[in-house]
Design an enzyme around this catalytic site. Structure first.
Site, PDB file in Angstrom:
ATOM      1  N   GLN A  39     -14.527   2.313   2.051  1.00 48.41           N
ATOM      2  CA  GLN A  39     -13.973   1.896   0.754  1.00 48.41           C
ATOM      3  C   GLN A  39     -13.732   3.132  -0.105  1.00 48.41           C
ATOM      4  O   GLN A  39     -14.660   3.894  -0.383  1.00 48.41           O
ATOM      5  CB  GLN A  39     -14.922   0.930   0.037  1.00 48.41           C
ATOM      6  CG  GLN A  39     -14.347   0.422  -1.288  1.00 48.41           C
ATOM      7  CD  GLN A  39     -15.222  -0.641  -1.965  1.00 48.41           C
ATOM      8  OE1 GLN A  39     -16.364  -0.866  -1.568  1.00 48.41           O
ATOM      9  NE2 GLN A  39     -14.690  -1.275  -2.979  1.00 48.41           N
ATOM     10  N   HIS A  73     -10.599  -5.404  -2.606  1.00 43.25           N
ATOM     11  CA  HIS A  73      -9.237  -5.662  -2.122  1.00 43.25           C
ATOM     12  C   HIS A  73      -9.285  -6.005  -0.647  1.00 43.25           C
ATOM     13  O   HIS A  73     -10.212  -5.624   0.068  1.00 43.25           O
ATOM     14  CB  HIS A  73      -8.318  -4.461  -2.364  1.00 43.25           C
ATOM     15  CG  HIS A  73      -8.865  -3.164  -1.870  1.00 43.25           C
ATOM     16  ND1 HIS A  73      -9.810  -2.436  -2.571  1.00 43.25           N
ATOM     17  CD2 HIS A  73      -8.641  -2.477  -0.730  1.00 43.25           C
ATOM     18  CE1 HIS A  73     -10.123  -1.351  -1.886  1.00 43.25           C
ATOM     19  NE2 HIS A  73      -9.435  -1.363  -0.756  1.00 43.25           N
ATOM     20  N   ASP A 131       0.850  -1.190   0.000  1.00 46.08           N
ATOM     21  CA  ASP A 131       0.000   0.000   0.000  1.00 46.08           C
ATOM     22  C   ASP A 131       0.891   1.248   0.000  1.00 46.08           C
ATOM     23  O   ASP A 131       1.894   1.302   0.708  1.00 46.08           O
ATOM     24  CB  ASP A 131      -0.890  -0.029   1.262  1.00 46.08           C
ATOM     25  CG  ASP A 131      -2.042   0.948   1.199  1.00 46.08           C
ATOM     26  OD1 ASP A 131      -3.193   0.507   1.288  1.00 46.08           O
ATOM     27  OD2 ASP A 131      -1.801   2.170   1.072  1.00 46.08           O
TER      28      ASP A 131
HETATM   29  P1  AMP Z   1      -9.890   1.305   0.859  1.00 48.32           P
HETATM   30  O1  AMP Z   1     -10.033   2.566   1.658  1.00 48.32           O
HETATM   31  O2  AMP Z   1     -10.228   0.070   1.630  1.00 48.32           O
HETATM   32  O3  AMP Z   1     -10.606   1.393  -0.466  1.00 48.32           O
HETATM   33  O4  AMP Z   1      -8.352   1.168   0.581  1.00 48.32           O
HETATM   34  C1  AMP Z   1      -7.693   1.734  -0.513  1.00 48.32           C
HETATM   35  C2  AMP Z   1      -6.219   1.638  -0.225  1.00 48.32           C
HETATM   36  O5  AMP Z   1      -5.530   1.708  -1.456  1.00 48.32           O
HETATM   37  C3  AMP Z   1      -5.655   2.742   0.676  1.00 48.32           C
HETATM   38  O6  AMP Z   1      -5.011   2.143   1.792  1.00 48.32           O
HETATM   39  C4  AMP Z   1      -4.664   3.470  -0.233  1.00 48.32           C
HETATM   40  O7  AMP Z   1      -3.522   3.885   0.470  1.00 48.32           O
HETATM   41  C5  AMP Z   1      -4.341   2.406  -1.252  1.00 48.32           C
HETATM   42  N1  AMP Z   1      -3.947   2.891  -2.568  1.00 48.32           N
HETATM   43  C6  AMP Z   1      -4.626   3.747  -3.361  1.00 48.32           C
HETATM   44  N2  AMP Z   1      -3.990   3.899  -4.538  1.00 48.32           N
HETATM   45  C7  AMP Z   1      -2.891   3.119  -4.486  1.00 48.32           C
HETATM   46  C8  AMP Z   1      -1.819   2.845  -5.384  1.00 48.32           C
HETATM   47  N3  AMP Z   1      -1.762   3.425  -6.584  1.00 48.32           N
HETATM   48  N4  AMP Z   1      -0.866   1.968  -4.997  1.00 48.32           N
HETATM   49  C9  AMP Z   1      -0.921   1.386  -3.781  1.00 48.32           C
HETATM   50  N5  AMP Z   1      -1.909   1.595  -2.895  1.00 48.32           N
HETATM   51  C10 AMP Z   1      -2.870   2.461  -3.225  1.00 48.32           C
END
Ligand code: AMP
Ligand code: ZN
Length: 138
Positions: A95, A101, A32
């Site tokens: 989300q 994920h 992440d």
């Molecule tokens: P959620 O809030 O459960 O939808 O989690 C989304 C997660 O994706 C967050 O922890 C972000 O830090 C992570 N995230 C968003 N874009 C990227 C990216 N390009 N590469 C890695 N992690 C990401």
């Protein structure tokens, strides 16, 4: 099936580079970019599913086995003290990326993070009613 405007489709399928920890024909596991703790990673299916309800059971089973294996590997390699699996569905649940994920979050003593909620104190009748609502035949 991938979705053209979905960032996790692009990451999972390698069109956008990521720090990949593991990859097979169904999933990619990446670090992440905004980690809660050292080693915070995401299990991302290579096909586009919006959330848990859309995820086919076969994918769900495979994802959970993968989560267990990644947790074991990270417990060993990072010497973490505990582990949270987090999986958010819907904006109200936190989300932010509309592609299913699972968060893999290694936990350390004194990491300063908190993954918790305020407990409530429903009356017994309320608990009975909610059980009834969930279990009632359609
Ligand atoms: P959620 O809030 O459960 O939808 O989690 C989304 C997660 O994706 C967050 O922890 C972000 O830090 C992570 N995230 C968003 N874009 C990227 C990216 N390009 N590469 C890695 N992690 C990401
Ligand atoms: Zn997607």
């Amino acid at each position: 099936m991938r979705k053209d405007d979905c960032i996790f489709c692009k990451i999972a399928n390698g069109e956008i580079p990521s720090r990949t920890l593991y990859e097979d024909e169904m999933f990619r596991v990446i670090l992440d970019l905004g980690p809660a703790t050292r080693g915070h990673a995401l299990i991302i299916p290579k096909e586009h599913f919006l959330n848990l309800y859309e995820l086919p059971e076969e994918w769900c089973a495979k994802a959970f086995v993968l989560a267990k294996r990644m947790a074991e590997q990270m417990m060993e390699k990072l010497s973490c003290d505990g582990f949270n699996l987090v999986q958010n569905n819907g904006e109200v649940a936190g989300q932010t990326v509309s592609h299913f994920h699972i968060h893999l979050i290694p936990r350390y003593q004194e990491d300063g993070q908190k993954i918790s909620w305020e407990q409530t104190e429903p009356a017994p009748e309320e608990l009975d009613a909610v059980r009834e609502a969930i279990c009632r035949e359609a």
